[in-house]
Design an enzyme around this catalytic site. Structure first.
Site, PDB file in Angstrom:
ATOM      1  CB  SER A 189      -0.948  -0.051   1.200  1.00 33.62           C
ATOM      2  OG  SER A 189      -1.989   0.884   1.077  1.00 33.62           O
ATOM      3  CG  ASP A 215      -4.220  -5.086  -2.647  1.00 34.46           C
ATOM      4  OD1 ASP A 215      -4.539  -5.502  -3.769  1.00 34.46           O
ATOM      5  OD2 ASP A 215      -5.055  -4.747  -1.791  1.00 34.46           O
ATOM      6  CG  HIS A 341      -5.474  -3.472   1.535  1.00 40.73           C
ATOM      7  ND1 HIS A 341      -4.850  -3.172   0.339  1.00 40.73           N
ATOM      8  CD2 HIS A 341      -5.006  -2.557   2.435  1.00 40.73           C
ATOM      9  CE1 HIS A 341      -4.064  -2.119   0.492  1.00 40.73           C
ATOM     10  NE2 HIS A 341      -4.133  -1.737   1.759  1.00 40.73           N
TER      11      HIS A 341
END
Length: 383
Positions: A189, A215, A341
């Protein structure tokens, strides 16, 4: 990726609580920052405090950091403007000259223990590899104003990238490595944006083998930002206990692996005077920088030096730049549909396998070049 920030985790800026039954022996070393460090000004003074487990200590519970990493380092760097105390977890490679070092950076609101089980599985698959897990300011590391002592709330991408490079450089100094081992950058992220910037800046030089982003895709990340404030207001602000916080992460499917939740969630909270547990990182304070983190990331991801890998939890729409780049074979795309996630926490063994495979495929040291024609002729062989 559509749940990028809906599944983010948050906390207060207080120091990370340590399990009280565990005592860790402390060794302190003071170093001056070397002139070859580009992480901050050359006149910065750096000192390193290292915590290592001792054989005389009580056996640690299975969720303690010592289960996953060999060392915990506190890395101090002071200059005229700021005082920084960086925090990292480290398992050194067995051979710093030839060995591999995975350098991992967590996402917004998470911590270095987001890569705890990943580190454990990497060592099982590649026993000689090292893992360095960084913690950003406000997430375990602290940076304060030298004159006022107040925390510096600068979460801009250049600043976070400079912090990451400082942690890498200070770790090298702390361990007395003659040079940084061959490295693979891994970022989840927000961490993906940071390690991408390091690659674009060529900050690690020729030691960088490649980088893997987990992700995060520019377009989807920017779309998810619209829901961030709603998410922050909808989740509990405190929990009565750490087990309650762990169960919330599991029930909400923020983290889909119970073992990972037990390893990473406790470090996301600090105890309040009332006895409750509040989020340690104030994600709302990072709001002015959200757009900046991801804007232009696709272009930079393709432009960085080294092999490239993108690991996604779902079949996100790749933007035009990434679609063209994938068709041209500029990076490897891997989709892990069974994960949420937090891919490295939900499926740590699979993620470790993907990264070990990525390293082996791009390890320059393992490449075997064909013999020279002159050598073949000298051996009397036909060419």
């Amino acid at each position: 990726m559509s749940g990028l920030f809906r599944q983010s985790v948050n906390g207060t800026s207080a120091p990370r609580p340590r399990p009280s039954p565990i005592t860790i022996s402390s060794e302190s070393d003071d170093h001056s920052s070397s002139s070859d460090s580009s992480a901050s000004s050359t006149d910065s003074a750096a000192s390193i405090n290292t915590l290592r487990p001792s054989s005389r200590e009580q056996v640690a519970p299975p969720t303690h950091w010592t289960t996953y990493f060999a060392q915990e380092l506190y890395l101090d760097r002071d200059d005229e403007k700021q005082k920084a105390r960086y925090h990292v977890y480290l398992t050194p490679p067995t051979d710093v000259k030839k060995g591999l070092l995975f350098i991992c950076h967590h996402g917004a609101g998470a911590s270095g223990l987001s890569f705890a089980l990943f580190a454990q599985h990497v060592r099982r698959k590649l026993p000689n590899a090292g893992i360095l897990s960084l913690e950003a300011r406000g997430h375990g590391s602290t940076v304060t104003d030298s004159s006022t002592g107040e925390a510096i709330a600068d979460f801009s991408l250049p600043t976070l990238t400079a912090d990451a490079l400082a942690m890498i450089t200070l770790t090298k100094q702390s361990m007395n490595w003659p040079a940084l081992p061959p490295s693979v950058l891994v970022g989840h992220s927000l961490g993906g944006a940071i390690i991408t910037q390091l690659a674009v800046d060529y900050a690690l030089g020729n030691t960088l083998i490649g980088y893997s982003v987990i992700d995060v895709v520019e377009g989807s990340a920017l779309e998810a930002l619209q829901h961030m404030k709603t998410y922050l207001h909808s989740r509990p602000s405190t929990f009565p206990s750490i087990p309650d916080a762990i169960q919330w992460h599991i029930r909400s499917r923020t983290i889909r692996n119970a073992e990972s939740a037990h390893a990473s969630v406790p470090g996301l909270f600090s105890e309040t005077p009332s006895g409750d547990f509040a989020w340690r990182t104030d994600l709302a304070a990072t709001a002015p920088y959200w757009d900046e983190w991801f804007t232009g990331m696709s272009r930079k991801f393709l432009a960085g030096r080294g092999a490239k890998e993108l690991i996604l939890a779902g079949t996100d729409r790749l933007d035009r730049e990434l679609m063209i780049g994938q068709m041209q074979g500029k990076f490897q795309l891997v989709v892990v549909p069974e994960a949420g996630h937090f891919v490295q926490e939900d499926v740590p063994e699979k993620t470790a396998g993907l990264l070990v495979e990525f390293y082996r495929r791009n390890d320059r040291g393992a490449m075997v070049l064909p013999p020279k024609v002159s050598d073949l002729l000298a051996q009397g062989k036909k060419v």
